[in-house]
Design a protein around this motif. Structure first.
Motif, PDB file in Angstrom:
ATOM      1  N   HIS A   1      41.122  41.660  54.776  1.00 28.41           N
ATOM      2  CA  HIS A   1      39.596  42.143  55.259  1.00 28.41           C
ATOM      3  C   HIS A   1      39.119  41.724  53.309  1.00 28.41           C
ATOM      4  CE1 HIS A   1      36.746  45.632  54.841  1.00 28.41           C
ATOM      5  NE2 HIS A   1      36.334  45.241  55.105  1.00 28.41           N
ATOM      6  N   VAL A   2      40.183  42.467  52.915  1.00 28.66           N
ATOM      7  CA  VAL A   2      39.864  41.563  51.456  1.00 28.66           C
ATOM      8  C   VAL A   2      39.983  40.535  51.191  1.00 28.66           C
ATOM      9  CG1 VAL A   2      40.893  42.120  49.336  1.00 28.66           C
ATOM     10  CG2 VAL A   2      40.973  44.093  50.285  1.00 28.66           C
ATOM     11  N   GLU A   3      40.592  39.872  51.481  1.00 32.94           N
ATOM     12  CA  GLU A   3      40.613  37.759  51.763  1.00 32.94           C
ATOM     13  C   GLU A   3      39.432  37.683  52.271  1.00 32.94           C
ATOM     14  OE1 GLU A   3      44.303  36.490  52.394  1.00 32.94           O
ATOM     15  OE2 GLU A   3      45.884  37.968  50.466  1.00 32.94           O
ATOM     16  N   ALA A   4      39.210  37.178  53.110  1.00 27.89           N
ATOM     17  CA  ALA A   4      38.374  37.719  54.366  1.00 27.89           C
ATOM     18  C   ALA A   4      36.943  38.035  53.528  1.00 27.89           C
ATOM     19  CB  ALA A   4      37.727  38.148  54.989  1.00 27.89           C
ATOM     20  N   GLU A   5      36.659  39.018  52.795  1.00 25.15           N
ATOM     21  CA  GLU A   5      35.070  39.187  51.950  1.00 25.15           C
ATOM     22  C   GLU A   5      35.061  38.019  50.738  1.00 25.15           C
ATOM     23  OE1 GLU A   5      32.770  41.163  52.955  1.00 25.15           O
ATOM     24  OE2 GLU A   5      33.645  42.005  54.456  1.00 25.15           O
ATOM     25  N   ARG A   6      36.737  38.137  49.936  1.00 22.52           N
ATOM     26  CA  ARG A   6      36.318  36.855  48.643  1.00 22.52           C
ATOM     27  C   ARG A   6      36.010  35.859  49.218  1.00 22.52           C
ATOM     28  NH1 ARG A   6      40.880  37.355  44.832  1.00 22.52           N
ATOM     29  NH2 ARG A   6      39.190  37.025  43.830  1.00 22.52           N
TER      30      ARG A   6
ATOM     31  N   PRO B   1      48.203  48.735  56.112  1.00 21.53           N
ATOM     32  CA  PRO B   1      47.539  47.253  54.696  1.00 21.53           C
ATOM     33  C   PRO B   1      47.379  46.436  55.021  1.00 21.53           C
ATOM     34  CG  PRO B   1      49.355  49.615  54.345  1.00 21.53           C
ATOM     35  CD  PRO B   1      49.398  49.470  55.898  1.00 21.53           C
ATOM     36  N   HIS B   2      48.581  45.920  55.811  1.00 18.96           N
ATOM     37  CA  HIS B   2      47.959  44.415  55.955  1.00 18.96           C
ATOM     38  C   HIS B   2      46.737  43.686  56.770  1.00 18.96           C
ATOM     39  CE1 HIS B   2      49.227  40.154  57.045  1.00 18.96           C
ATOM     40  NE2 HIS B   2      49.206  40.111  58.087  1.00 18.96           N
TER      41      HIS B   2
ATOM     42  N   ASP C   1      35.990  46.958  47.620  1.00 15.26           N
ATOM     43  CA  ASP C   1      35.388  48.744  48.096  1.00 15.26           C
ATOM     44  C   ASP C   1      37.112  48.945  49.189  1.00 15.26           C
ATOM     45  OD1 ASP C   1      33.264  49.637  47.483  1.00 15.26           O
ATOM     46  OD2 ASP C   1      32.196  48.927  49.617  1.00 15.26           O
ATOM     47  N   ALA C   2      37.127  47.815  49.971  1.00 17.33           N
ATOM     48  CA  ALA C   2      38.219  47.015  51.100  1.00 17.33           C
ATOM     49  C   ALA C   2      39.616  47.368  50.008  1.00 17.33           C
ATOM     50  CB  ALA C   2      38.039  46.334  51.546  1.00 17.33           C
TER      51      ALA C   2
ATOM     52  N   ALA D   1      47.494  43.570  46.408  1.00 11.70           N
ATOM     53  CA  ALA D   1      46.127  44.754  46.515  1.00 11.70           C
ATOM     54  C   ALA D   1      46.129  44.855  44.781  1.00 11.70           C
ATOM     55  CB  ALA D   1      46.548  45.852  46.889  1.00 11.70           C
ATOM     56  N   LEU D   2      46.825  44.803  44.318  1.00 12.29           N
ATOM     57  CA  LEU D   2      46.849  45.457  42.639  1.00 12.29           C
ATOM     58  C   LEU D   2      46.394  44.039  42.267  1.00 12.29           C
ATOM     59  CD1 LEU D   2      49.695  47.190  41.498  1.00 12.29           C
ATOM     60  CD2 LEU D   2      47.170  47.504  41.184  1.00 12.29           C
ATOM     61  N   MET D   3      46.650  42.483  42.581  1.00 13.27           N
ATOM     62  CA  MET D   3      45.801  41.404  41.715  1.00 13.27           C
ATOM     63  C   MET D   3      44.752  41.301  42.986  1.00 13.27           C
ATOM     64  SD  MET D   3      47.067  37.778  43.679  1.00 13.27           S
ATOM     65  CE  MET D   3      46.075  37.766  44.102  1.00 13.27           C
ATOM     66  N   HIS D   4      44.044  41.950  43.590  1.00 19.05           N
ATOM     67  CA  HIS D   4      43.231  41.221  43.913  1.00 19.05           C
ATOM     68  C   HIS D   4      42.159  42.622  43.718  1.00 19.05           C
ATOM     69  CE1 HIS D   4      43.289  38.631  47.231  1.00 19.05           C
ATOM     70  NE2 HIS D   4      44.739  39.452  47.464  1.00 19.05           N
ATOM     71  N   LYS D   5      42.384  43.620  42.847  1.00 15.58           N
ATOM     72  CA  LYS D   5      41.385  44.602  42.137  1.00 15.58           C
ATOM     73  C   LYS D   5      41.095  44.144  40.537  1.00 15.58           C
ATOM     74  CE  LYS D   5      40.821  48.931  40.317  1.00 15.58           C
ATOM     75  NZ  LYS D   5      40.817  50.206  40.966  1.00 15.58           N
TER      76      LYS D   5
END
Length: 91
Positions: A7-12, A1-2, A22-23, A37-41
């Motif tokens: 990955h999410v932060e880098a893509e954003r 998960p980490h 997707d990530a 994860a919920l926050m990013h979604k």
């Protein structure tokens, strides 16, 4: 998960919203209750609504619901509070 979180932060940061979304979905599949994860979604949904110029109140509330769920799981994370505030600014 980490690693998925990174990955999410880098893509954003790179401006790749679709890849970030997707990530986030993969992250939530592995760890469905992870506050960040919920926050990013929610943030990604709010960003898409802002870009589209949406006035759909229900859609905005649905995006905020993810951020609020994140806050309930980690009420002391300031980034979640900032995301919640920013969703209103974006709207």
């Amino acid at each position: 998960p980490h690693a998925l979180g990174i990955h999410v932060e880098a893509e954003r940061l790179a401006g790749n919203s679709a890849d970030a979304a997707d990530a986030v979905e993969r992250w939530l599949a592995v760890a469905p209750r992870t506050p960040r994860a919920l926050m990013h979604k929610g943030e990604l949904q709010a960003e898409a609504l802002r870009k589209a110029g949406s006035k759909d109140r229900a859609a905005w509330e649905a995006a905020r619901a993810h951020i609020f769920a994140a806050h309930k799981r980690d009420p002391n994370d300031p980034l979640i509070l900032v995301a919640y505030y920013n969703s209103f600014v974006s709207e």
